[in-house]
Scaffold this active site. Structure first.
Site, PDB file in Angstrom:
ATOM      1  N   GLU A 114     -31.703  27.551 -19.307  1.00 46.40           N
ATOM      2  CA  GLU A 114     -32.743  26.772 -19.985  1.00 46.40           C
ATOM      3  C   GLU A 114     -33.537  25.963 -18.971  1.00 46.40           C
ATOM      4  OE1 GLU A 114     -30.799  23.916 -22.591  1.00 46.40           O
ATOM      5  OE2 GLU A 114     -30.610  22.530 -20.916  1.00 46.40           O
ATOM      6  N   ASP A 120     -32.525  30.084 -26.363  1.00 46.53           N
ATOM      7  CA  ASP A 120     -33.686  29.232 -26.094  1.00 46.53           C
ATOM      8  C   ASP A 120     -34.236  29.495 -24.704  1.00 46.53           C
ATOM      9  OD1 ASP A 120     -31.419  28.138 -24.896  1.00 46.53           O
ATOM     10  OD2 ASP A 120     -32.220  26.100 -24.976  1.00 46.53           O
TER      11      ASP A 120
END
Lengths: 521, 900
Positions: free
Chosen positions: B583, B636
Site C-alpha cells: 500500500e 487496496d
C-alpha cells in the site's frame, strides 16, 4: 566651499579637531549627525577592524555545541603519530593534508579539549575579519572593506565553521587572501605580491581540493587582464612572466601531493564512496538535491547560517524577492573587480551544482565555503556602492548586521538546526548511568569516533545489521541518530525488537537534539 | 539670455551618449537573444502542458500574458540583433535649403527661446527658422523677431501640432523641413551631421535621438531619460537596421516631397508622427536613423507630465494598431510597427501579474497545477534572468531600475488608454509640460496607489491567517509588485528639491491639462483586480470546480516522498521498523503522479515490480529485511497501484504504464473479487475470497472509474455499486462509523448479503441497517472488538473524492460522528473514541467527511490540524493520508471528474 571644508576634515585625525573649529556652525551640525562616525572609521580603520575581529573572536569562542562526527574523525587522526596520520589520510580520507598537519601540531601544543582542537579554525575564522577588510579595500574601497569585515565577524556560517575542527575556516581565509594578493599582483606587479599569491594558492590547494575552482577562476582573471592590456597596447610581459612563475611554483609544490591524491582516489574508487563524509544532516528537503530551491537554500545558508528545515522552506518561498533584487541591478555599473568577485562567488556554486547531478552530496555549502567571503564582499559592495545614499547604506548595513546576528542566535541556540546533534549530552548521560559491564550499541557506525572522543572507556559496539538474541543481565544503551536513513532505521528497529524479546525491559529513553538513547536492563 | 541662465540651461551643454561598435553590438545582442530564446523555450514547453492547467480562466490569462510578453521580448531581441550604427555622411548639396519648424503652444519663453536661438545659429545661411505659435502669444513674436525667425500664428489650433506644421508647410518652400520640438535645442552642426543621409532620394526623413538634458533634475526625468536611452539606443538602431525607423516628432529632417506625397502630417491622430511614418513607408519611402545626439531637450520632470505624455503615446499608438494592420507594408515593417504600437498593452499583463497573488491569497486559486514553486522557479528564473540580461546588455546599462519601476507604476495608463480607445472617447493632443511641479502629485498615481494598497492589504491579511510556504510565496510576489509600484510612484509623493531648469519667477500653470479622471481609472483598476477573483470564487463555489493541487498539497506530497521513499524507490515505514508494504508503494506512486514527478514514479514502480510483483501480477503485501515476508496481496494496494499507473500513463504519456495498469486491474478483478448473487464484491485479497472478507476502506470509486475508462469492463461499474451499497449499509445512514474489517456472507434468500464487521471474529449477527436498494445488507459484528480504526479512516477520503454524488453522500453521513470527536486513532462503531491517542490519518478522514458535507472551511482546518499533528508526531501512515487527502479532495491532480 563648505563642501570642500567638510571633505577636508575627513583627512586626518589631527586636523579634525583643528578644522572643525573653523567650519561654520551649520556644517558642524551636519558633521555631528553623519560625518563624525564615518570620519572616525576613515581615520582609524584598523581600530574598527580590530574591534570587529574582537567581536568575531568572542562570538567564535561562545561554543554552544559538542564535537561533531567529522571533527571527531579529524581529532582521531591528529592523535596518531605524524606518519600514521598521513597514512590514514591517504587510505581513508579525501582531503589534502595541510589542515590536518596544522591540527596535528595544535593538539600537541594545546591538548585535546574541545577548545584546543578547534583553535586553528577559531584563529583562521577570526583572521578572516581583517582579511575581508584588506580584500574589500583593495577590490573596491575602504567602506566596502569595513562593511565586509563587519559581516565576516558575525556571519553565522562563517562563525559556525570557525567553531569546527575542520578545514573550512582555513579554506575561507586562504581563498580571501589569495584574491587580495592577486589583485595586488595585477595592479602593483611587485615580486612580493607574486610570491604571496603563489604561496597562498599552494596553501589553498593543500587545504581543500575544491579550491581548484576559485584558483581556476583567478587564472581566467589573469587571462582577461592580459587580453585587455594587449587590446589597449599596454605591456603584458610582466604579467605573463608573473603568471608563468606562479604556475611553475604551484606545480612544483603540488608534485609531492600527487601520490597522496592518487592513493586517496584509488581508495575512494575501491570503496565507492567519493566525498561521502558523514551526512551533513541538514535534512533532505531543502538543500541537498540539485534544484533551484537547493540553490536558494545554500545561498541563504551562506549568508544567514543553518536553520530548521521549516524555516528554510519558508525562506525559500520568498524567492520572488530575488526577482526584485535582479531588477534592482539594472543600470548598475560593473567594474572588473566586481566581475571577478561575482565570478568567485558564483562559479564554484554552479560547478558544484552541476557536479551534484551525478553525485548529489557534492552540493553542500561546505564545499564552496571559499566563495562565502566573496559573497559577503558582494553584499558589502551592494550596500556601499555609489548608487545608494550614505544614509541608506548605513541603514542597509545595520539591517543586514542585525539580521545576521539574529540568525546567528537561532543557528547556535535552536535545537531545530539540522546540523546540531547533541552527541556530547547523550554520551554524558550514558556515562553517568552506565554500570560496569554495560554495553553501548550505536547506529550509524560513523558515530564511533565521537563516542571514543567523549567516552573512551565505555564498551561500545556498532549495530551492523540485525542483532541476534542476546539474553543477558547487563544493561544495553541503544544510541541512535540519523533515523531518517532507512538502513539505520531498519537496524535500530530490529535491535529494539531483539532487545525487547530477550528478557530486557526499556527503563529509560533519553531524547536529545537528533539523538535518541534507549536504555534496556 | 543672460549669461548665468545660459550656463544653467543644461540643453546648452554636452550629451553623454556613447555609441557602440556595430559588429560588437550585433553579435552580443544575437548571443544574448539566442540564450534567452533557449531559456524561453525551456520555460514555455514546461508551462504549456495540459496537466499544468489549474484554474482554467487564470491559466488562459497567464498563457496569454506570457505569450504577449514573449512576443514583445522576441521583437526586442530581433530588433537589437540588427543594430546599425550610422555615422555622418557628407551632403551632396551642402547649401540645400532647410525650413526649421518649431511648433509651440503653451510653453514658456525660457523653454522656447534657447531652441529658437540655437536653430537660428544652426540654420545660418541655409535655412529659415519658423516659430509656429498656436498660442498666439506676443512674447513669442518678440522671441522670433529677436532671433530673425519667422513667426506664424493661427486663428485656431485645429489639428494640434500636425495642423500647426501643415499650416507652415503651406507657407514655406524649402526642399527639406526640420522639425524641432520647442524644448529641443539643436547643436550648431545638426544639419551638417544628418543631411548627408538625404542624398538618397528614396529617404523620406532622418530621425535623431531625443536626449533629455534635464535627466538629473528629478527622479521622473532620470527614469524617463533611461527609458528614452533604451528606445533611441538599441531599439532605434535596430529599427534602422531593419529599415523600419519611424518618426518621433522632433529632431527630424523631412524631405518636403515625401511629406507632400502623403498630404503632410495626419491631423486626425494624436501621434501624428507615428501615423505619418506608416503612410510614408506605405508609399515606398525609406527612413534613416542617425544615432548621434544632435539636439538636447527636456523630458517630463514630474509625474503628472510623465503620465500625460505616456497616455498620449499609448492612446495614439493603440489607435494606430488598426492602421498598421490595414497598411500595405512589407511584413518586416508591419511587425516592427505592431511591436511598437502593441507595447502599450503591456500594462494589462502587469495588472494581471499583480492580481495573481491577490487571487491566490484570497481564494486559493492559482493558474498552475501539478507543479511546485521549486519547479516553477527552475523553469522561469533562467528565462527571467536572460531577458533582464538582454535588456541590460543591449542598453549598455542605460536602462535603470528607476526606468522599469516608472513604467510599471504607469501600468494603469495603458489600461486606461485601451479602454478610452475601445469606448471611442475623443483623444486630445496634450502638450507635455516642460517644467516640473515641485509639489506632491498623488492624484497622478492614484490607480497605482490603489493597486499598492490592495497588494499590501491582501498580503497582510494573508500573513495574519497563514504563514506557510505557499502563503509566503504569494506574499513575496505581492511584495515584489508592491515594491516595484512603490518605487514607481514614490517620485510623485515626494517634494522635489532640485531647481527648475532656468529661473522663472512667474511660471504659468496649466493644472487643467494635468488632471486626470483618476477616480474612473482607479475604479477600472480595482475592478480589473477583483473580477478575476470573483470569477475564481464563482468557479470554486458555484460551479464546484476544484482548484488545483495547492502548494500545501504539494508540500505534503513532497514531504511524504522525501521522508519515506528512499533512493531506490522503496517506501520505508520508518516508524514501523523500516519495512515496506505494498500500500505504501501505491501511495508513493499516486503522490508521484500528483507531483508530476515522472522520475520518482519510475523509481518507485521499478522497485515495486522487482521486489513485490507476484507471478499473477498482484503485489506481495510486505517486505522487510531484504525479502518478502508476506506474499499475500492486499487489494487496496493493487487497486491504488493500478490507478496510479493509468494516471501516470496520461500524465507522462507512457503507454507502457497504461498496459501495466490495465493488467493489474484485470488481476484485481480476477483474483480479488467474488461474485455474490451475480454481483461482484471487492474482497481484501485473494486470501479473503472464501469466506469473503472485505475491508470497506479498500473501496475506491475513483479507481474503479479510472480503470473502467481503460478496459471498459462493466465489472468496475458493478463494483462501484456494490461498494457503495456495502459502505452505506455498514454506516447505516450515519449511525455508525465503518468497521476496519467485515465479512461478507450471503443470507437467505439470495442474493441478499450481510457484511459483518470484524470478519475474523465472528459471523454476522444483528443487522445495523435495513436492506439497501441494491439488495445488499450490512450487519454488525457479534463482538465488541469490532471497531473503526486506522484502516477504516480511508473510506471517508475515498468516498469523498468520488465524482458520484451518492458516494460523496456516504462520506457526508460520517461527518456528524467525526465532528463529535475528530481525530482519534480508534473508535467504537458508534463513534465513541476507544483511545485518547490522536492520529493525523483520522483527522484527514474527518476532513474528507466535512468536505463531502459541504463544510469546506472545517475541512481545511482539520487538514491543517492534521499537518500540525503530523509535525509533532510524524508517522508514515499519517503523512501518507494527509498528502493523499489534500491531493484527492482539493485537486484534480490525479485526474478530473467528467465535465470538469
Amino acid at each position: 566651499m563648505a563642501e570642500a571644508r567638510s571633505h577636508s576634515i575627513e583627512t586626518t585625525a589631527g586636523e579634525f579637531a583643528l578644522r572643525s573649529r573653523l567650519i561654520p556652525r551649520l556644517d558642524r551640525g551636519v558633521a555631528a549627525s553623519w560625518l563624525r562616525p564615518l570620519t572616525w572609521t576613515r581615520t582609524h580603520p584598523w581600530l574598527v577592524v580590530g574591534t570587529f575581529a574582537l567581536v568575531g573572536l568572542v562570538l567564535r569562542l561562545l561554543l554552544a555545541r559538542g564535537i561533531w562526527v567529522d571533527e571527531a574523525i579529524s581529532v582521531r587522526q591528529a592523535h596518531m603519530p605524524l606518519g600514521a596520520m598521513l597514512q590514514d589520510l591517504r587510505r581513508t580520507d579525501n582531503h589534502p593534508p595541510l589542515y590536518f598537519l596544522i591540527l596535528w601540531g595544535a593538539v600537541r601544543l594545546g591538548g585535546y579539549s574541545e577548545l584546543a582542537v578547534r583553535m586553528p579554525s577559531i584563529i583562521a575564522g577570526t583572521a578572516l575579519v581583517p582579511a575581508l577588510f584588506l580584500t574589500g579595500r583593495e577590490l573596491f574601497d575602504r567602506r566596502t572593506g569595513l562593511v565586509a569585515a563587519a559581516f565576516g565577524a558575525c556571519a553565522p556560517l562563517v562563525v559556525w565553521y570557525s567553531q569546527e575542527a575542520r578545514m573550512y575556516a582555513l579554506f575561507m581565509l586562504l581563498a580571501t587572501l589569495a584574491v587580495w594578493a592577486q589583485v595586488h599582483a595585477i595592479r602593483d606587479g611587485r615580486v612580493r605580491w607574486w610570491v604571496a599569491y603563489a604561496g597562498l594558492t599552494i596553501a589553498l590547494l593543500y587545504t581543500h581540493y575544491f579550491s581548484v575552482i576559485p584558483v581556476g577562476v583567478q587564472q581566467l582573471a589573469f587571462a582577461a587582464v592580459a587580453w585587455r592590456r594587449a587590446h589597449h597596447g599596454e605591456p603584458i610581459a610582466p604579467l605573463l612572466i608573473g603568471c608563468a612563475l606562479t604556475w611553475l611554483a604551484v606545480t612544483l609544490a603540488l608534485l609531492p601531493m600527487a601520490p597522496f591524491v592518487a592513493q586517496q582516489v584509488a581508495h575512494d574508487q575501491a570503496v565507492g564512496t567519493g566525498f561521502s563524509e558523514a551526512p551533513g544532516g541538514a535534512g533532505a528537503p531543502p538543500g541537498s538535491a540539485a534544484s533551484s530551491y537547493a540553490l536558494l537554500t545554500n545561498f541563504v545558508w551562506a549568508l544567514w547560517g543553518y536553520h530548521s528545515d521549516t524555516t528554510m522552506i519558508r525562506v525559500g518561498a520568498l524567492w520572488p524577492l530575488g526577482m526584485l533584487a535582479a531588477l534592482a541591478l539594472l543600470g548598475r555599473r560593473r567594474s572588473a573587480t566586481l566581475l571577478l568577485t561575482i565570478a568567485l562567488a558564483i562559479v564554484p556554486v554552479l560547478l558544484l551544482m552541476l557536479a551534484s547531478m551525478s553525485k548529489q552530496s557534492l552540493f553542500d555549502v561546505r564545499y564552496f565555503s571559499g566563495a562565502i567571503p566573496m559573497l559577503l564582499l558582494l553584499c558589502a559592495r551592494g550596500l556601499t556602492s555609489g548608487a545608494l545614499r550614505r544614509r541608506s547604506a548605513l541603514l542597509g548595513t545595520t539591517a543586514m548586521l542585525a539580521s545576521m546576528l539574529f540568525a546567528l542566535g537561532d543557528e547556535q541556540l535552536s535545537a531545530s538546526n539540522p546540523r546540531k546533534y547533541d552527541l556530547r549530552g547523550a554520551l554524558a548521560q550514558i556515562q553517568a548511568e552506565a554500570r560496569p559491564g554495560d554495553t553501548v550499541l550505536y547506529a550509524p557506525d560513523y558515530l564511533q569516533d565521537v563516542i571514543t572522543y567523549y567516552t573512551p572507556r565505555l564498551h561500545a559496539t556498532p549495530l551492523e545489521g540485525p542483532i541476534q538474541h542476546e539474553p543477558g543481565h547487563n544493561g544495553v544503551f541503544l544510541l541512535t541518530s540519523f533515523l531518517d536513513q532507512a538502513p539505520v532505521a531498519t537496524a535500530v528497529g530490529s535491535a529494539k525488537w531483539v532487545l525487547e524479546h530477550s528478557g530486557r525491559r526499556l527503563v529509560h529513553t533519553d531524547r536529545r537534539t537528533k539523538i535518541i538513547t534507549w536504555e534496556y536492563r | 539670455l543672460a549669461a548665468p541662465e545660459r550656463i544653467a540651461d543644461k540643453r546648452l551643454g554636452a550629451a553623454h551618449w556613447p555609441l557602440p561598435n556595430e559588429t560588437y553590438a550585433r553579435r552580443l545582442a544575437r548571443l544574448t537573444a539566442l540564450l534567452a530564446i533557449v531559456f524561453a523555450c525551456w520555460y514555455l514547453t514546461w508551462l504549456l502542458r495540459p496537466q499544468r492547467i489549474g484554474m482554467p480562466v487564470l491559466f488562459g490569462l497567464l498563457a496569454a500574458c506570457e505569450a504577449f510578453n514573449l512576443l514583445q521580448a522576441i521583437g526586442f531581441w530581433w530588433t537589437c540583433s540588427f543594430q546599425r550604427v550610422r555615422t555622418a555622411v557628407p551632403s551632396v548639396d551642402p547649401l540645400a535649403a532647410v525650413d526649421v519648424m518649431i511648433p509651440t503652444y503653451s510653453e514658456p519663453v525660457d523653454v522656447v527661446e534657447p531652441t529658437v536661438a540655437a536653430a537660428a545659429r544652426m540654420a545660418a545661411g541655409r535655412a529659415e527658422v519658423w516659430l509656429l505659435d498656436d498660442g498666439c502669444r506676443e512674447e513669442m513674436a518678440v522671441v522670433a523677431a529677436r532671433h530673425g525667425a519667422r513667426y506664424v500664428a493661427r486663428a485656431s489650433s485645429a489639428g494640434a501640432k500636425a495642423g500647426n506644421i501643415n499650416n507652415a508647410l503651406r507657407l514655406s518652400t524649402a526642399p527639406f523641413v526640420c522639425v524641432l520640438d520647442c524644448d529641443h535645442v539643436p547643436r550648431a552642426d545638426m544639419l551638417e551631421r544628418i543631411m548627408g543621409h538625404l542624398n538618397d532620394p528614396e529617404v523620406a526623413f532622418v530621425q535623431t535621438p531625443q536626449y533629455y538634458a534635464n535627466a538629473h533634475d528629478s527622479a521622473v526625468a532620470a527614469a524617463a531619460a533611461a527609458q528614452q536611452a533604451l528606445f533611441f539606443g538599441p531599439i532605434a538602431r535596430g529599427k534602422d537596421g531593419l529599415d523600419a525607423m519611424f518618426c518621433c516628432g522632433t529632431n527630424v529632417v523631412f524631405r518636403r516631397a515625401a511629406l507632400e506625397s502623403v498630404g503632410g502630417f495626419p491631423e486626425d491622430s494624436i501621434t501624428e508622427d507615428f501615423e505619418l511614418s506608416i503612410r510614408l513607408h506605405e508609399r515606398g519611402w525609406r527612413s534613416v536613423y542617425h544615432p548621434e545626439v544632435v539636439a538636447l531637450g527636456l523630458g517630463p520632470e514630474d509625474m503628472a507630465s510623465y503620465v500625460s505624455q505616456q497616455h498620449r503615446w499609448a492612446r495614439g499608438c493603440l489607435s494606430a494598431l488598426p492602421v498598421v494592420l490595414r497598411a500595405r507594408l512589407p511584413w518586416r515593417l508591419r511587425l516592427q510597427y505592431l511591436l511598437s504600437a502593441s507595447y502599450f498593452l503591456t500594462g494589462w499583463t502587469l495588472m494581471f501579474y499583480m492580481a495573481l497573488p491577490i487571487i491566490r491569497i484570497l481564494t486559493g486559486a492559482q493558474p498552475l497545477a501539478a507543479t511546485t514553486a521549486d519547479q516553477f522557479l527552475l523553469h522561469f528564473a533562467p528565462y527571467y534572468l536572460a531577458a533582464l540580461t538582454a535588456v541590460a546588455i543591449a542598453g549598455a546599462g542605460s536602462y535603470t531600475f528607476g526606468a522599469f519601476t516608472l513604467a510599471a507604476g504607469g501600468f494603469w495608463v495603458h489600461v486606461s488608454a485601451t479602454l478610452s480607445g475601445l469606448l471611442r472617447r475623443p483623444a486630445r493632443f496634450i502638450v507635455t509640460p516642460k517644467h516640473g511641479e515641485s509639489g506632491r502629485q498623488p492624484r497622478a498615481v492614484a490607480p497605482a496607489l490603489a493597486a499598492l494598497a490592495a497588494l499590501i492589504g491582501v498580503a497582510a491579511w494573508g500573513l495574519s491567517r497563514n504563514r506557510g510556504p505557499a502563503t509566503l510565496n504569494n506574499v513575496a510576489f505581492a511584495a515584489l509588485h508592491a515594491s516595484v509600484l512603490a518605487a514607481g510612484v514614490l517620485p510623485a509623493l515626494l517634494v522635489r528639491r532640485s531647481e527648475a531648469l532656468v529661473h522663472e519667477p512667474q511660471r504659468r500653470r496649466v493644472p487643467a491639462r494635468r488632471r486626470w479622471p483618476l477616480p474612473v481609472a482607479a475604479a477600472v483598476v480595482a475592478a480589473a483586480l477583483l473580477v478575476p477573483a470573483a470569477i475564481t470564487v464563482v468557479g470554486n463555489h458555484a460551479l464546484a470546480l476544484k482548484p488545483n493541487l495547492s502548494e500545501r498539497g504539494h508540500a505534503d506530497a513532497a514531504a511524504f516522498l522525501a521522508n519515506y521513499v528512499d533512493a531506490t524507490g522503496r517506501v520505508v515505514r520508518r516508524d514501523q521498523g523500516g519495512d515496506t508494504v505494498s500500500e505504501g508503494q501505491a501511495y508513493g506512486l499516486l503522490l508521484a503522479v500528483a507531483l508530476d514527478d515522472s522520475h520518482r514514479f519510475a523509481t518507485i514502480w521499478a522497485w515495486t515490480q522487482s521486489h513485490l510483483r507476484r507471478p499473477d501480477g498482484l503485489l506481495a503485501s510486505r517486505w522487510a529485511n531484504g525479502r518478502v515476508v508476506d506474499a499475500q496481496p492486499a487489494t487496496d494496494a493493487d487497486l491504488d497501484a493500478a490507478r496510479a499507473l493509468v494516471a501516470a500513463a496520461d500524465r507522462f504519456g507512457n503507454l507502457g504504464y497504461r498496459r501495466q495498469g490495465e493488467a493489474l486491474g484485470h488481476a484485481v478483478l480476477a483474483r480479488e473479487t467474488v461474485a455474490i448473487g451475480q454481483l461482484p464484491v471487492l474482497v481484501a485479497g485473494p486470501w479473503a475470497r472464501k469466506p469473503p472478507v472485505i475491508n470497506p476502506s479498500y473501496f475506491s470509486p475513483r479507481a474503479y472509474s479510472a480503470l473502467a475508462n481503460v478496459d471498459h469492463d462493466q465489472r468496475w461499474v458493478s463494483l462501484t455499486k456494490t461498494s457503495r451499497a456495502l459502505s452505506a449499509g455498514l454506516i447505516g445512514g450515519g449511525r455508525a462509523l465503518p468497521p476496519d474489517w467485515a465479512r461478507a456472507i450471503a443470507v437467505p434468500p439470495d442474493p441478499r448479503l450481510v457484511v459483518a464487521p470484524g470478519a475474523t471474529v465472528s459471523p454476522a449477527a444483528q443487522p445495523i441497517a435495513s436492506p439497501s436498494s441494491s439488495g445488499l445488507v450490512a450487519a454488525a459484528a457479534g463482538t465488541h472488538a469490532a471497531g473503526s480504526g486506522l484502516d477504516a479512516v480511508r473510506l471517508a477520503v475515498r468516498a469523498a473524492e468520488s465524482c458520484v454524488a451518492k458516494d460523496r453522500r456516504v462520506a457526508a453521513e460520517l461527518w456528524p460522528l467525526y465532528r463529535a470527536a475528530p481525530g482519534y486513532a480508534d473508535y467504537a462503531l458508534n463513534g465513541t473514541p476507544r483511545t485518547p491517542q490522536p492520529h493525523a490519518a483520522s483527522l484527514a478522514a474527518a476532513a474528507a467527511a466535512a468536505r463531502a458535507a459541504g463544510q469546506t472551511r472545517a475541512s481545511n482546518l482539520l487538514l491543517d490540524q492534521a499537518d500540525r499533528l503530523n509535525l509533532r508526531q510524524p508517522t508514515y501512515y499519517g503523512a501518507a493520508w494527509i498528502a493523499l487527502a489534500r491531493v484527492m479532495l482539493t485537486s484534480n491532480a490525479l485526474g478530473a471528474c467528467p465535465g470538469q
